[in-house]
Design a protein around this motif. Structure first.
Motif, PDB file in Angstrom:
ATOM      1  N   ALA A   1       0.825  -1.204   0.000  1.00 35.26           N
ATOM      2  CA  ALA A   1       0.000   0.000   0.000  1.00 35.26           C
ATOM      3  C   ALA A   1       0.863   1.259   0.000  1.00 35.26           C
ATOM      4  O   ALA A   1       0.566   2.227  -0.715  1.00 35.26           O
ATOM      5  N   ARG A  47       9.462   1.024  -3.719  1.00 36.05           N
ATOM      6  CA  ARG A  47       8.668   0.846  -4.941  1.00 36.05           C
ATOM      7  C   ARG A  47       9.364  -0.118  -5.900  1.00 36.05           C
ATOM      8  O   ARG A  47       8.739  -1.026  -6.449  1.00 36.05           O
ATOM      9  N   ARG A  66       0.768   4.220  -2.832  1.00 34.63           N
ATOM     10  CA  ARG A  66       0.263   5.534  -2.429  1.00 34.63           C
ATOM     11  C   ARG A  66       1.323   6.616  -2.474  1.00 34.63           C
ATOM     12  O   ARG A  66       1.061   7.728  -2.909  1.00 34.63           O
ATOM     13  N   ARG A  67       2.524   6.319  -1.993  1.00 33.59           N
ATOM     14  CA  ARG A  67       3.565   7.336  -1.913  1.00 33.59           C
ATOM     15  C   ARG A  67       4.853   6.839  -2.568  1.00 33.59           C
ATOM     16  O   ARG A  67       5.829   6.539  -1.891  1.00 33.59           O
TER      17      ARG A  67
END
Length: 161
Positions: A27, A40, A31-32
């Motif tokens: 998540a 990531r 999201r960021r």
């Protein structure tokens, strides 16, 4: 963990390094993405590992079904066995490569957090600013700025309109 798959090992490495369960990290990575680019990247590699691990499972099950004890393979099964065995080896090698890539990303993260001197913080700030740098209206973000003319303009050409 002798029967642990590469995916299990990768998940354990990621959870240990970031100190959160994999669901929370997935998540966060979505999201960021700019806050932790290594997270990531690691999660993208893990996604590729999921696909490869599924392929490993399929090839293993196929080979076990075709070579089970007491089963005499038919003529057309020999071709399937011959093709499935190298496919299994390739998928296992890809899984190993993805696991290595995840461990390298984790090592890079540990090195970056351990070596957070002023140079590293300045580089991180520069990268963050470059992502938010304004572009001129007539220039696409991916295109370089036009070069300036060197020297005086030629009066023989006349004024430009």
């Amino acid at each position: 963990m002798p029967d642990a798959t590469a995916l299990d090992q990768a998940t354990a490495l990621i959870e240990k390094s970031w100190g959160r369960p994999i669901e929370a990290l997935e998540a966060l990575a979505v999201r960021r993405p700019c806050i932790d680019p290594l997270l990531r990247s690691t999660m993208h590699i893990r996604s590729a590992l999921v696909v490869t691990e599924n392929a490993v499972t399929v090839y293993q099950e196929r080979l076990h079904a075709l070579t089970r004890p007491g089963h005499v393979p038919a003529f057309y099964d020999l071709d399937r066995i011959t093709r499935s065995a190298p496919d299994l080896r390739v998928a296992q090698a890809e899984s190993h490569a993805f696991l290595q890539a995840i461990s390298h990303a984790i090592e890079a993260r540990e090195a970056a957090t351990a070596d957070s001197g002023p140079e590293v913080r300045l580089a991180q700030a520069a990268v963050a600013r470059s992502a938010h740098a304004p572009h001129s209206v007539d220039q696409a973000p991916d295109q370089p700025a036009p070069s300036a003319a060197v020297g005086p303009s030629s009066p023989a050409l006349g004024p430009r309109r």
